[in-house]
Design a protein around this motif. Sequence first.
Motif, PDB file in Angstrom:
ATOM      1  N   UNK A  96      65.660   3.992  21.528  1.00  0.00           N
ATOM      2  CA  UNK A  96      65.293   3.913  20.164  1.00  0.00           C
ATOM      3  C   UNK A  96      65.704   2.751  19.568  1.00  0.00           C
ATOM      4  N   UNK A  97      66.797   2.174  19.856  1.00  0.00           N
ATOM      5  CA  UNK A  97      67.095   0.748  19.203  1.00  0.00           C
ATOM      6  C   UNK A  97      66.281  -0.332  19.979  1.00  0.00           C
ATOM      7  N   UNK A  98      65.825  -0.383  21.149  1.00  0.00           N
ATOM      8  CA  UNK A  98      64.952  -1.154  21.711  1.00  0.00           C
ATOM      9  C   UNK A  98      63.436  -1.085  21.201  1.00  0.00           C
ATOM     10  N   UNK A  99      63.123  -0.151  20.621  1.00  0.00           N
ATOM     11  CA  UNK A  99      61.741   0.156  20.088  1.00  0.00           C
ATOM     12  C   UNK A  99      61.656  -0.766  18.695  1.00  0.00           C
ATOM     13  N   UNK A 100      62.927  -0.681  18.007  1.00  0.00           N
ATOM     14  CA  UNK A 100      63.052  -1.449  16.682  1.00  0.00           C
ATOM     15  C   UNK A 100      63.185  -2.890  16.757  1.00  0.00           C
ATOM     16  N   UNK A 101      64.065  -3.286  18.069  1.00  0.00           N
ATOM     17  CA  UNK A 101      64.275  -4.522  18.089  1.00  0.00           C
ATOM     18  C   UNK A 101      63.704  -5.168  19.366  1.00  0.00           C
ATOM     19  N   UNK A 102      62.845  -5.898  19.532  1.00  0.00           N
ATOM     20  CA  UNK A 102      62.394  -6.457  20.402  1.00  0.00           C
ATOM     21  C   UNK A 102      63.237  -7.069  21.551  1.00  0.00           C
ATOM     22  N   UNK A 103      64.349  -7.598  20.927  1.00  0.00           N
ATOM     23  CA  UNK A 103      65.423  -8.583  21.828  1.00  0.00           C
ATOM     24  C   UNK A 103      66.085  -7.872  22.623  1.00  0.00           C
ATOM     25  N   UNK A 104      66.274  -6.664  22.424  1.00  0.00           N
ATOM     26  CA  UNK A 104      67.091  -5.580  23.620  1.00  0.00           C
ATOM     27  C   UNK A 104      66.003  -5.039  24.437  1.00  0.00           C
ATOM     28  N   UNK A 105      66.467  -5.444  25.909  1.00  0.00           N
ATOM     29  CA  UNK A 105      65.742  -5.024  26.976  1.00  0.00           C
ATOM     30  C   UNK A 105      66.579  -4.293  27.879  1.00  0.00           C
ATOM     31  N   UNK A 106      65.945  -3.048  28.123  1.00  0.00           N
ATOM     32  CA  UNK A 106      66.501  -2.164  29.352  1.00  0.00           C
ATOM     33  C   UNK A 106      66.255  -2.573  30.593  1.00  0.00           C
ATOM     34  N   UNK A 107      67.457  -3.013  31.447  1.00  0.00           N
ATOM     35  CA  UNK A 107      67.395  -3.596  32.796  1.00  0.00           C
ATOM     36  C   UNK A 107      67.260  -2.433  33.704  1.00  0.00           C
ATOM     37  N   UNK A 108      68.126  -1.209  33.631  1.00  0.00           N
ATOM     38  CA  UNK A 108      68.140  -0.371  34.638  1.00  0.00           C
ATOM     39  C   UNK A 108      69.460   0.163  34.435  1.00  0.00           C
ATOM     40  N   UNK A 109      70.026   0.632  35.614  1.00  0.00           N
ATOM     41  CA  UNK A 109      71.437   1.256  35.705  1.00  0.00           C
ATOM     42  C   UNK A 109      71.730   2.139  37.003  1.00  0.00           C
ATOM     43  N   UNK A 110      72.797   2.915  36.605  1.00  0.00           N
ATOM     44  CA  UNK A 110      73.240   3.741  37.603  1.00  0.00           C
ATOM     45  C   UNK A 110      73.303   5.330  36.964  1.00  0.00           C
ATOM     46  N   UNK A 111      72.836   6.020  37.792  1.00  0.00           N
ATOM     47  CA  UNK A 111      73.172   7.649  37.421  1.00  0.00           C
ATOM     48  C   UNK A 111      73.444   8.357  38.569  1.00  0.00           C
ATOM     49  N   UNK A 112      74.589   9.099  38.447  1.00  0.00           N
ATOM     50  CA  UNK A 112      75.076   9.994  39.616  1.00  0.00           C
ATOM     51  C   UNK A 112      75.072   9.317  41.055  1.00  0.00           C
ATOM     52  N   UNK A 113      75.647   8.070  40.833  1.00  0.00           N
ATOM     53  CA  UNK A 113      75.834   7.148  42.285  1.00  0.00           C
ATOM     54  C   UNK A 113      74.518   6.344  42.547  1.00  0.00           C
ATOM     55  N   UNK A 114      73.501   6.632  41.876  1.00  0.00           N
ATOM     56  CA  UNK A 114      72.247   6.028  42.452  1.00  0.00           C
ATOM     57  C   UNK A 114      71.664   4.913  41.526  1.00  0.00           C
ATOM     58  N   UNK A 115      70.965   4.065  42.138  1.00  0.00           N
ATOM     59  CA  UNK A 115      70.345   2.915  40.974  1.00  0.00           C
ATOM     60  C   UNK A 115      69.097   3.524  40.387  1.00  0.00           C
ATOM     61  N   UNK A 116      69.072   3.267  39.288  1.00  0.00           N
ATOM     62  CA  UNK A 116      67.899   3.599  38.456  1.00  0.00           C
ATOM     63  C   UNK A 116      67.170   2.725  37.979  1.00  0.00           C
ATOM     64  N   UNK A 117      65.842   2.395  37.633  1.00  0.00           N
ATOM     65  CA  UNK A 117      64.962   1.312  37.233  1.00  0.00           C
ATOM     66  C   UNK A 117      64.930   1.604  35.738  1.00  0.00           C
ATOM     67  N   UNK A 118      64.694   0.500  34.898  1.00  0.00           N
ATOM     68  CA  UNK A 118      64.260   0.555  33.465  1.00  0.00           C
ATOM     69  C   UNK A 118      63.429   1.644  33.242  1.00  0.00           C
TER      70      UNK A 118
END
Length: 173
Positions: A96-118
């Motif tokens: 939601x914050x990334x929608x209103x602010x173009x400078x924030x970029x989601x890169x990805x992360x971890x969930x339950x020990x596995x890598x996830x993409x943006x």
Amino acid sequence: MPNVKNQETLAKIKEDLDGVSAVWVVDYCGLTVKDIQALRVAIRESGASMKVYKNTLMHIALDEAGLPTLDDILEGPSAFVFAGADVAAAAKAVKTFAKTNQNLEIKGGLMEGEQVSAAQVEAIASLPSREELLAQIAGAISGVARGLAVALNGVPSGLAQVTKAVADQKEAA
């Protein structure tokens, strides 16, 4: 071996990683201090926390925890969102914050020990929150219980109607 300050930071990262459901990595480059404060508030309200650590220290902490090291994500300025029990709410706050602010970029992360993409983080953000899912389950259970009660109530009333009809027939005969 990292210096004393870095060892303390490494211990903090390990503490943050302990017991979290997910970690989202975002690029905050270009955000003003006011924007970052607003982002932190939104994330905190979702039951998560956001911290900024050096990528190399995060890499070491992830490696020592036996988690994917996110080498392809940990480039440039990175902030880490540590999600608690409601992973979807934390992802939703970031999206939601990334929608209103173009400078924030989601890169990805971890969930339950596995890598996830943006893209996967954004898909998780579109899921209903924990409270919404619990409400849907409660509604489904309530509907089943109501149907069962109506069905069970129908058996005695149906039996009474049949008995009255038979009695009326016998009286008429």
